[in-house]
Scaffold this motif. Structure first.
Motif, PDB file in Angstrom:
ATOM      1  N   ALA A   2       0.839  -1.212   0.000  1.00 56.35           N
ATOM      2  CA  ALA A   2       0.000   0.000   0.000  1.00 56.35           C
ATOM      3  C   ALA A   2       0.872   1.260   0.000  1.00 56.35           C
ATOM      4  O   ALA A   2       0.551   2.254  -0.657  1.00 56.35           O
ATOM      5  CB  ALA A   2      -0.922  -0.010   1.208  1.00 56.35           C
TER       6      ALA A   2
ATOM      7  N   PHE B   9      -7.200  -6.288   2.361  1.00 55.22           N
ATOM      8  CA  PHE B   9      -6.137  -5.780   1.490  1.00 55.22           C
ATOM      9  C   PHE B   9      -6.691  -4.631   0.659  1.00 55.22           C
ATOM     10  O   PHE B   9      -6.051  -3.587   0.488  1.00 55.22           O
ATOM     11  CB  PHE B   9      -5.568  -6.890   0.605  1.00 55.22           C
ATOM     12  CG  PHE B   9      -4.463  -6.428  -0.312  1.00 55.22           C
ATOM     13  CD1 PHE B   9      -4.473  -6.753  -1.660  1.00 55.22           C
ATOM     14  CD2 PHE B   9      -3.407  -5.655   0.169  1.00 55.22           C
ATOM     15  CE1 PHE B   9      -3.453  -6.318  -2.506  1.00 55.22           C
ATOM     16  CE2 PHE B   9      -2.391  -5.214  -0.676  1.00 55.22           C
ATOM     17  CZ  PHE B   9      -2.400  -5.545  -2.027  1.00 55.22           C
TER      18      PHE B   9
ATOM     19  N   LEU C 204       1.073 -10.020  -3.651  1.00 57.83           N
ATOM     20  CA  LEU C 204       0.298  -8.800  -3.410  1.00 57.83           C
ATOM     21  C   LEU C 204       0.515  -7.791  -4.529  1.00 57.83           C
ATOM     22  O   LEU C 204      -0.414  -7.095  -4.947  1.00 57.83           O
ATOM     23  CB  LEU C 204       0.701  -8.197  -2.064  1.00 57.83           C
ATOM     24  CG  LEU C 204       0.300  -9.045  -0.854  1.00 57.83           C
ATOM     25  CD1 LEU C 204       0.993  -8.534   0.397  1.00 57.83           C
ATOM     26  CD2 LEU C 204      -1.208  -9.030  -0.657  1.00 57.83           C
TER      27      LEU C 204
ATOM     28  N   TYR D 153       2.178   1.756  -3.538  1.00 56.02           N
ATOM     29  CA  TYR D 153       1.088   2.301  -4.370  1.00 56.02           C
ATOM     30  C   TYR D 153       0.934   3.803  -4.127  1.00 56.02           C
ATOM     31  O   TYR D 153       0.777   4.594  -5.069  1.00 56.02           O
ATOM     32  CB  TYR D 153      -0.190   1.543  -4.058  1.00 56.02           C
ATOM     33  CG  TYR D 153      -1.410   2.032  -4.783  1.00 56.02           C
ATOM     34  CD1 TYR D 153      -2.564   2.399  -4.076  1.00 56.02           C
ATOM     35  CD2 TYR D 153      -1.441   2.126  -6.174  1.00 56.02           C
ATOM     36  CE1 TYR D 153      -3.690   2.836  -4.733  1.00 56.02           C
ATOM     37  CE2 TYR D 153      -2.573   2.576  -6.831  1.00 56.02           C
ATOM     38  CZ  TYR D 153      -3.685   2.930  -6.099  1.00 56.02           C
ATOM     39  OH  TYR D 153      -4.809   3.379  -6.756  1.00 56.02           O
ATOM     40  N   ASN D 154       0.989   4.197  -2.850  1.00 54.47           N
ATOM     41  CA  ASN D 154       0.853   5.615  -2.527  1.00 54.47           C
ATOM     42  C   ASN D 154       2.052   6.432  -3.007  1.00 54.47           C
ATOM     43  O   ASN D 154       1.907   7.562  -3.491  1.00 54.47           O
ATOM     44  CB  ASN D 154       0.675   5.798  -1.021  1.00 54.47           C
ATOM     45  CG  ASN D 154      -0.765   5.688  -0.597  1.00 54.47           C
ATOM     46  OD1 ASN D 154      -1.507   6.681  -0.579  1.00 54.47           O
ATOM     47  ND2 ASN D 154      -1.205   4.479  -0.319  1.00 54.47           N
TER      48      ASN D 154
ATOM     49  N   LEU E  42      -2.040   5.009   6.783  1.00 55.57           N
ATOM     50  CA  LEU E  42      -1.155   3.835   6.695  1.00 55.57           C
ATOM     51  C   LEU E  42      -0.070   3.889   7.760  1.00 55.57           C
ATOM     52  O   LEU E  42       0.310   2.862   8.325  1.00 55.57           O
ATOM     53  CB  LEU E  42      -0.487   3.779   5.310  1.00 55.57           C
ATOM     54  CG  LEU E  42      -1.297   3.245   4.135  1.00 55.57           C
ATOM     55  CD1 LEU E  42      -0.458   3.306   2.860  1.00 55.57           C
ATOM     56  CD2 LEU E  42      -1.778   1.825   4.379  1.00 55.57           C
TER      57      LEU E  42
ATOM     58  N   GLN F 149      -1.626  -8.782  -7.272  1.00 56.83           N
ATOM     59  CA  GLN F 149      -3.021  -8.360  -7.043  1.00 56.83           C
ATOM     60  C   GLN F 149      -3.189  -6.870  -7.325  1.00 56.83           C
ATOM     61  O   GLN F 149      -4.195  -6.435  -7.893  1.00 56.83           O
ATOM     62  CB  GLN F 149      -3.411  -8.632  -5.586  1.00 56.83           C
ATOM     63  CG  GLN F 149      -3.620 -10.104  -5.270  1.00 56.83           C
ATOM     64  CD  GLN F 149      -4.054 -10.309  -3.834  1.00 56.83           C
ATOM     65  OE1 GLN F 149      -5.041  -9.699  -3.398  1.00 56.83           O
ATOM     66  NE2 GLN F 149      -3.350 -11.142  -3.104  1.00 56.83           N
ATOM     67  N   LEU F 150      -2.193  -6.088  -6.901  1.00 58.84           N
ATOM     68  CA  LEU F 150      -2.239  -4.644  -7.160  1.00 58.84           C
ATOM     69  C   LEU F 150      -2.291  -4.387  -8.664  1.00 58.84           C
ATOM     70  O   LEU F 150      -3.082  -3.571  -9.150  1.00 58.84           O
ATOM     71  CB  LEU F 150      -1.006  -3.973  -6.542  1.00 58.84           C
ATOM     72  CG  LEU F 150      -0.883  -2.460  -6.756  1.00 58.84           C
ATOM     73  CD1 LEU F 150      -1.896  -1.733  -5.892  1.00 58.84           C
ATOM     74  CD2 LEU F 150       0.535  -1.974  -6.424  1.00 58.84           C
TER      75      LEU F 150
ATOM     76  N   LEU G 238      -5.411  -0.703   0.746  1.00 58.63           N
ATOM     77  CA  LEU G 238      -4.988   0.044  -0.438  1.00 58.63           C
ATOM     78  C   LEU G 238      -5.699   1.389  -0.540  1.00 58.63           C
ATOM     79  O   LEU G 238      -5.168   2.336  -1.117  1.00 58.63           O
ATOM     80  CB  LEU G 238      -5.272  -0.776  -1.700  1.00 58.63           C
ATOM     81  CG  LEU G 238      -4.268  -1.888  -2.058  1.00 58.63           C
ATOM     82  CD1 LEU G 238      -4.705  -2.588  -3.344  1.00 58.63           C
ATOM     83  CD2 LEU G 238      -2.860  -1.332  -2.213  1.00 58.63           C
TER      84      LEU G 238
ATOM     85  N   SER H 185      -5.699  -4.925 -10.134  1.00 59.03           N
ATOM     86  CA  SER H 185      -6.874  -4.188  -9.660  1.00 59.03           C
ATOM     87  C   SER H 185      -6.738  -2.671  -9.744  1.00 59.03           C
ATOM     88  O   SER H 185      -7.742  -1.957  -9.664  1.00 59.03           O
ATOM     89  CB  SER H 185      -7.162  -4.585  -8.197  1.00 59.03           C
ATOM     90  OG  SER H 185      -6.056  -4.236  -7.372  1.00 59.03           O
ATOM     91  N   LYS H 186      -5.526  -2.146  -9.889  1.00 59.23           N
ATOM     92  CA  LYS H 186      -5.326  -0.696  -9.869  1.00 59.23           C
ATOM     93  C   LYS H 186      -4.558  -0.229 -11.107  1.00 59.23           C
ATOM     94  O   LYS H 186      -3.954  -1.027 -11.818  1.00 59.23           O
ATOM     95  CB  LYS H 186      -4.535  -0.283  -8.610  1.00 59.23           C
ATOM     96  CG  LYS H 186      -5.192  -0.630  -7.277  1.00 59.23           C
ATOM     97  CD  LYS H 186      -6.420   0.198  -7.039  1.00 59.23           C
ATOM     98  CE  LYS H 186      -6.995  -0.084  -5.657  1.00 59.23           C
ATOM     99  NZ  LYS H 186      -8.311   0.578  -5.485  1.00 59.23           N
TER     100      LYS H 186
ATOM    101  N   LEU I 295      -2.075   7.982   2.969  1.00 60.72           N
ATOM    102  CA  LEU I 295      -0.737   7.716   3.478  1.00 60.72           C
ATOM    103  C   LEU I 295      -0.640   7.935   4.980  1.00 60.72           C
ATOM    104  O   LEU I 295      -0.034   7.135   5.708  1.00 60.72           O
ATOM    105  CB  LEU I 295       0.248   8.638   2.744  1.00 60.72           C
ATOM    106  CG  LEU I 295       1.708   8.183   2.644  1.00 60.72           C
ATOM    107  CD1 LEU I 295       1.808   6.765   2.153  1.00 60.72           C
ATOM    108  CD2 LEU I 295       2.466   9.120   1.714  1.00 60.72           C
TER     109      LEU I 295
END
Lengths: 184, 745
Positions: free
Chosen positions: A37, B39, A74, A40-41, B50, A77-78, B43, A81-82, B47
């Protein structure tokens, strides 16, 4: 002899307790999800020059993983889906060294500490956001490094390394991270 | 009583299976949605959010070694690779406090002594928390049947741990933790060739089939002719007459056969994990080694079919549950089977140079454990264990192979040398064990932690045992750690020892028309457990992040130690026979051991290079008191040992590891203070290259290795293991091994 029936009764009682499975996950799984995550950010809050996508497969954004951290599934999966910057994510695990320059994000596992310099050299001068996850990676030249403090993840930023790669970071990202100076 | 034991065993097994069939669907359905949504949810978090998420929680944190209630050494995957450990014995040989005596005993091939207490059955071997050594406590060989190709790390806990693990965690517990499917994320294959027609291959695969289902499996196959020791040790293996137990020549020196000593092994494991809640696992391991191992040529005939064949299988189902944020549970159902395969054959004088063996041990087990953690400072764990055993103990020498398709009582086999008139008895056993354990761990302050616990077991054979454990951990800043511990453990008498019987009949009869035997080992059904008590002090001091000093001191007392003693003469144990001389196992010994281990580990780091070295010194001394006041030193143990080595790494891809072991005089298995095995120094070398073709698209992730054992090609000996054996057993000359490995991710 007398204890046998009692032990059996206790055993059956304990077995009979209701088992409620909550959403609590094992530590390695949760940490991996949070790391992905973060990646991704970072991608959302970093900016690449236009030339960064001229040589890649059409409309794709390449994320590469080097080393042994179990993030592959993971990241898959990212990718499924993104999107990032309106581009399809292409995930590659341990690509050949000469091909690393075509990654737009290069995640370097903690297992690659002794190869870090060689990996950074392979992408030097190319628009690659290097992300590490071991102590000292940012000081040694990675753009961003994830670290754990008090059971939570945070990150440090080497601004000069970011600039050398031709990228820029949003002010929000710079405000949340810890700025570090490189070793040279 | 026998019928009651059989009835209870069948009832218990049905209860165990029924419970799991009812419970599994409940767990699976209740957990169906949790992980996938979380998950996605993570996502979507900004930030800042997180950065507030806990990634390590009190209920899921792996305990640091320094906080663990025990003396534990962890060997990582990287160390396994860089030091060239192929199997568990390779790893144990380099650890402080452990004596490894190889190729020294016919039945179980080699002998491992931990802190002065010898016995391959004295410690548990586990894989991912599941016992994979014999379920009924037989002595087993430890060699390529316990491979390490799939290990992420190996944890070795020293000292008695029966307070948690129950019977047989006597001198320690070894846990091989395998890589997860996510870590593997693909496949590895490897092939190694070496001296004396050595071949070793393995495949290891792991992948997440879906976001909630992980699968991993792997297997190895190994074969080796092993060195012809008769060429190196010409004096020990010169052609001599092979003699029977009456000293008659069975085969003359001029007609002796060639030396034979091959081994082969294979293993397989499979693990299916659903939602990190439900887990199915299976392991199978096989090893074949010569039954002439370590035996003097005058006592045995070399024969390529004279092998001891060991097979161990385990099946498990495991459920993990979380009742609340602080209470979690674990329920495990398992079945384990040990077999000495019917093809196991002896060609020594005790077996009349041609006899077979068989043994089988089975265990059904249910474990239920609950952990309760409060605010990260206190933890309470408890559990119950229900075990059901069935055992056919190691048979006497059989004239032909045991038929596993027939019941023990229907084999129709007769003692050798009795003209098919004296039937062989098989002592099949059914018994149960119930266990209950409780343990608390508390962190009172930054500098003081404590732990205390006990385990109560009730075994239908010898009734109850109680094993407590208590200790304290003191910390000074972050650099110094001192542990003080007291623990007790018991070693359940294996049916192998209690019912072991062997010997030969001469073929002649006495005046009463009874067949005459010169010698027989007799069973002792009343054999009880051995009991140990240990005081253990363990200090770790970090001078800086690269230099660590570890020291340990222990005192161990073993009571009721099982020893083989003279039995009644002129025994009529076998109806129709008369045995002039016998021996039997009894709880008559006492072993007192005191010892200390000191280890220094240091790392030097440069830009692209790294050097790690380790050096350990171990000292152990003590007294073994036997029946009649006979005393000796701890058998199969050297008073002083030094183990050292270093790994030099360049760019993380090139490495070299030389290792040195120096072992002082070693006491024999057969007690005699005047006879010891000579000291020796052994130098081994392992070097390798990872990512040979890092720039190739198709050939990257390929590695190559070269190992040289006994680099200096010295002649050295290990302690022998029996009256038929060499007191000092010859060991291998220099050997070379070359291997490659390819990963597919």
């Amino acid at each position: 002899m007398w204890l046998r029936p009692s032990v059996l009764a206790l055993f059956l009682f304990v077995l009979g307790l209701p088992h409620h499975s909550l959403a609590q996950e094992g530590q390695p799984a949760r940490e991996a999800k949070v790391k992905v995550a973060f990646i991704y950010n970072f991608a959302k809050f970093a900016n690449w020059p236009d030339r960064a996508f001229e040589t890649l497969p059409h409309n794709s954004f390449s994320i590469c993983l080097v080393g042994k951290e179990p993030l592959g599934n993971l990241l898959d999966q990212l990718a499924g889906s993104k999107t990032i910057k309106g581009r399809t994510i292409l995930f590659r695990k341990n690509p050949p060294q000469h091909d690393l320059r075509n990654c737009r994000i290069l995640y370097i596992s903690s297992s690659e500490s002794l190869r870090l310099d060689r990996l950074l050299k392979a992408v030097a001068g190319h628009p690659v956001l290097t992300i590490g996850s071991a102590e000292g990676y940012a000081k040694r030249g990675a753009g961003i490094n994830l670290f754990e403090k008090n059971g939570k993840l945070s990150f440090e930023i080497n601004r000069k390394a970011i600039l050398r790669s031709g990228l820029t970071l949003s002010s929000e990202l710079l405000a949340l991270g810890v700025l570090v100076e490189g070793e040279n | 009583m026998l019928a009651l034991g059989v009835f209870l065993n069948r009832l218990i097994r049905r209860i165990l299976i029924a419970y799991f069939l009812c419970l599994s669907p409940v767990i699976l359905s209740s957990s169906a949605h949790a992980n996938e949504e979380s998950f996605e949810m993570i996502l979507e978090l900004p930030l800042a959010a997180l950065m507030k998420l806990e990634v390590t929680t009190p209920s899921s944190t792996s305990q640091k070694l320094e906080d663990a209630p025990g003396t534990i050494i962890v060997i990582t995957k990287q160390q396994i690779e860089e030091r060239g450990y192929v199997n568990l014995l390779d790893l144990l040989q380099d650890l402080p406090g452990i004596d490894v005596n190889q190729k020294s005993v016919e039945e179980y091939y080699n002998q491992v002594s931990i802190r002065g207490n010898v016995g391959n059955d004295n410690f548990l071997i586990m894989q991912d928390g599941m016992r994979i050594s014999s379920p009924t406590g037989e002595h087993i060989p430890i060699s390529d049947n316990f491979p390490l190709y799939h290990a992420r790390q190996v944890e070795v806990a020293f000292g008695p741990v029966s307070a948690i693990y129950g019977a047989d965690a006597f001198t320690g517990v070894i846990n091989i933790i395998t890589e997860s499917a996510k870590e593997l994320d693909g496949m590895q294959i490897s092939s190694t060739v070496g001296s004396d027609e050595y071949y070793h291959n393995y495949l290891n695969f792991g992948e997440s089939l879906t976001p909630r289902i992980d699968l991993k499996f792997g297997g190895h196959w190994q074969s080796s002719q092993d060195p012809d020791l008769s060429k190196t040790y010409t004096r020990e293996f010169q052609d001599v007459d092979a003699l029977d137990t009456s000293n008659n020549i069975f085969r003359a020196a001029s007609a002796r056969e060639d030396f034979v000593a091959g081994t082969n092994s294979y293993s397989f494991y499979l693990d299916l994990d659903i939602n990190e809640k439900l887990n199915f696992g299976f392991t199978r391991s096989f090893l074949s080694h010569p039954t002439t191992t370590g035996v003097q040529p005058k006592n045995a005939i070399f024969d390529k079919d004279a092998d001891w064949n060991t097979l161990i299988q385990t099946y498990k189902t495991e459920l993990k549950s979380s009742f609340t944020d602080t209470i979690s549970g674990n329920t495990k159902l398992s079945y384990s089977k040990y077999t000495t395969l019917p093809s196991t054959k002896f060609t020594n004088n005790f077996a009349n140079f041609n006899a077979f063996k068989f043994a089988r041990g089975r265990r059904w087990q249910l474990d239920h454990k609950v952990d309760y953690k409060t605010n990260g400072k206190h933890q309470l764990s408890g559990g119950v264990t229900l075990q059901s055993f069935n055992s056919i103990p190691k048979t006497t020498d059989l004239p032909s192979e045991y038929d596993p398709d027939k019941e023990a009582g229907d084999q129709g086999l007769f003692h050798i040398g009795t003209s098919n008139t004296l039937p062989i008895l098989f002592f099949e056993q059914d018994f149960q064990n119930y266990g209950l354990f409780v343990q608390t761990q508390s962190k009172w302050s930054d500098w003081l932690s404590s732990f205390a616990g006990f385990r109560y077991d009730y075994d239908s054979r010898f009734h109850s045992t109680f094993n407590p454990r208590v200790g304290a951990i003191f910390k000074y800043k972050d650099s110094t750690n001192l542990k003080l511990m007291y623990s007790e453990a018991f070693l359940a008498p294996s049916t192998n020892l209690a019912f072991s019987h062997f010997g030969t009949f001469t073929g002649n009869k006495d005046g009463s028309n009874r067949f005459i035997s010169d010698f027989f080992r007799l069973p002792n059904p009343d054999l009880g457990p051995e009991k140990t008590r240990t005081i253990d002090a363990n200090l770790t001091h970090k001078f800086d992040e690269n230099l660590v000093l570890k020291g340990g001191f222990y005192f161990t007392m073993v009571e009721d130690q099982i020893d083989i003693v003279s039995g009644p003469s002129n025994s009529e144990f076998i109806p129709g026979g008369i045995i002039t001389s016998t021996s039997t196992a009894k709880n008559v010994g006492r072993l007192d051991v005191v010892g200390a281990d000191v280890t220094v580990e240091q790392a030097f780091n440069w830009k692209n290079k790294k050097l790690n070295y380790w050096i350990s010194y171990s000292w152990v001394d003590g007294t073994l008191k036997k029946l009649g006041g006979v005393t000796s030193n701890p058998p199969v143990t050297a008073k002083n040992k030094i183990k050292a080595g270093f790994t030099f790494t360049y760019l993380n891809d090139y490495f070299i590891t030389p290792k040195l072991i120096w072992v002082d005089e070693t006491n024999h298995f057969v007690e005699d203070r005047s006879e010891k095995v000579s000291p020796y120094a052994l130098l081994n070398l392992h070097l390798g290259v990872r990512n040979i073709f890092s720039n190739s698209k198709h050939w990257q992730a390929m590695s190559a290795y070269l190992s040289v054992t006994n680099l200096a090609d010295v002649k050295y000996f290990n302690a022998g293991g029996g009256s038929n054996s060499f007191g000092s057993s010859p060991q291998d000359p220099r050997r070379f091994f070359l291997g490659i490995r390819k990963s597919f991710n």
